[in-house]
Design an enzyme around this catalytic site. Structure first.
Site, mmCIF file in Angstrom:
data_model
loop_
_atom_site.group_PDB
_atom_site.id
_atom_site.type_symbol
_atom_site.label_atom_id
_atom_site.label_comp_id
_atom_site.label_asym_id
_atom_site.label_seq_id
_atom_site.Cartn_x
_atom_site.Cartn_y
_atom_site.Cartn_z
ATOM 1 N N LEU A 103 0.878 -1.160 0.000
ATOM 2 C CA LEU A 103 0.000 0.000 0.000
ATOM 3 C C LEU A 103 0.917 1.211 0.000
ATOM 4 O O LEU A 103 1.886 1.254 0.778
ATOM 5 C CB LEU A 103 -0.887 0.023 1.244
ATOM 6 C CG LEU A 103 -2.111 -0.896 1.264
ATOM 7 C CD1 LEU A 103 -2.755 -0.843 2.650
ATOM 8 C CD2 LEU A 103 -3.120 -0.494 0.204
ATOM 9 N N ASP A 104 0.631 2.197 -0.849
ATOM 10 C CA ASP A 104 1.525 3.348 -0.898
ATOM 11 C C ASP A 104 1.437 4.141 0.408
ATOM 12 O O ASP A 104 0.558 3.934 1.239
ATOM 13 C CB ASP A 104 1.237 4.219 -2.123
ATOM 14 C CG ASP A 104 -0.101 4.936 -2.045
ATOM 15 O OD1 ASP A 104 -0.282 5.746 -1.123
ATOM 16 O OD2 ASP A 104 -0.955 4.691 -2.922
ATOM 17 N N MET A 105 2.355 5.066 0.568
ATOM 18 C CA MET A 105 2.504 5.796 1.823
ATOM 19 C C MET A 105 1.215 6.502 2.249
ATOM 20 O O MET A 105 0.912 6.598 3.440
ATOM 21 C CB MET A 105 3.639 6.813 1.685
ATOM 22 C CG MET A 105 3.919 7.622 2.924
ATOM 23 S SD MET A 105 5.363 8.666 2.702
ATOM 24 C CE MET A 105 5.423 9.501 4.300
ATOM 25 N N TYR A 106 0.450 6.984 1.293
ATOM 26 C CA TYR A 106 -0.732 7.782 1.613
ATOM 27 C C TYR A 106 -2.022 6.962 1.623
ATOM 28 O O TYR A 106 -3.098 7.512 1.807
ATOM 29 C CB TYR A 106 -0.845 8.950 0.633
ATOM 30 C CG TYR A 106 0.373 9.841 0.693
ATOM 31 C CD1 TYR A 106 0.595 10.666 1.792
ATOM 32 C CD2 TYR A 106 1.336 9.809 -0.313
ATOM 33 C CE1 TYR A 106 1.729 11.464 1.880
ATOM 34 C CE2 TYR A 106 2.469 10.601 -0.240
ATOM 35 C CZ TYR A 106 2.664 11.425 0.853
ATOM 36 O OH TYR A 106 3.794 12.198 0.940
ATOM 37 N N SER A 107 -1.901 5.648 1.422
ATOM 38 C CA SER A 107 -3.060 4.764 1.502
ATOM 39 C C SER A 107 -3.050 4.046 2.841
ATOM 40 O O SER A 107 -2.027 3.983 3.528
ATOM 41 C CB SER A 107 -3.052 3.758 0.352
ATOM 42 O OG SER A 107 -3.163 4.425 -0.893
#
Length: 235
Positions: A103-107
């Site tokens: 999951l990307d940093m902002y998810s």
């Protein structure tokens, strides 16, 4: 019983089998003091296997958990920028766990983690199509039209996606909460699909994967997967 080195390293949870092959080819693995080569075999119980100078121990207990990843944490375990990573949230388990996908940093939301390399490889293999559902908060001028686009194959980074399952859970003017289900899980795929459809993602949370649901697990907390959940993921 002797097994190929890459299989032993992967089973320890240290990395995927492909990554292990790359390290062996680069001369970064040794067995009993001798630099290993691709195709070499060893026995974890009797041979001394070093990876980058550190001894590889036997796999021990296999651990399978789900983490409710908060925003602001990266899914990589070694970040060159020194950002917070998900391993810090599960350190009380006392063993090195690796994310199954990212999951990307902002998810935020459901992230599977394990020390079982074979399990992780199977789930991440393209042939093992696992549905992943995301709650996606968006903003846009024509959300109804954008949703129709999201339900069709789209070109993202030169790749044609499979049709997504998209439902509108809430709608208020130019803002909406969507349920978006895909199975490919390419890098930032849902965000890029929404951008292509003219939508700005303001929040993204993975709520289920392969039938396993995040439920009411608090943000930043983890729990072990049940046997039933493991069977659902591997069926």
């Amino acid at each position: 019983m002797k097994e190929r080195l890459q299989k032993i390293i992967s089973a320890s949870g240290l990395m995927s089998r492909r990554s292990a092959e790359e390290l062996i080819a680069a001369g970064r693995v040794s067995v009993n003091g001798v630099t290993a080569a691709l195709g070499d075999k060893a026995e974890i119980e009797t041979d001394r296997i070093l990876v980058d100078g550190r001894e590889l121990s036997s796999a021990g207990e296999k651990i399978y958990i789900m983490l409710n990843k908060p925003r602001g944490y990266v899914s990589t375990l070694n970040d060159e920028k020194g950002r917070k990573n998900v391993s810090q949230l599960v350190k009380e388990l006392g063993t090195r766990l690796y994310p199954v996908g990212r999951l990307d940093m902002y998810s935020e939301g459901l992230l599977l983690m394990t020390n079982d390399g074979d399990f992780a490889n199977r789930l991440m293999h393209p042939s093992h199509e696992i549905d992943k559902c995301y709650h996606t908060w968006v903003r846009g001028e024509d959300i109804g039209w954008a949703v129709e686009l999201l339900r069709c194959p789209m070109e993202i980074d030169g790749y044609i996606t499979s049709p997504a399952r998209v439902d509108i859970l809430k709608l208020s003017g130019e803002e909406a909460l969507l349920s978006v289900t895909i199975h490919e899980g390419r890098n930032r795929q849902v965000r890029k699909m929404c951008e292509t459809a003219g939508l700005k993602v303001t929040r993204l949370m993975r709520v289920s994967e392969g039938g396993v649901k995040l439920g009411d697990l608090p943000c930043g907390k983890w729990r072990r997967l049940t046997e039933e959940e493991l069977n659902m993921l591997l069926k």
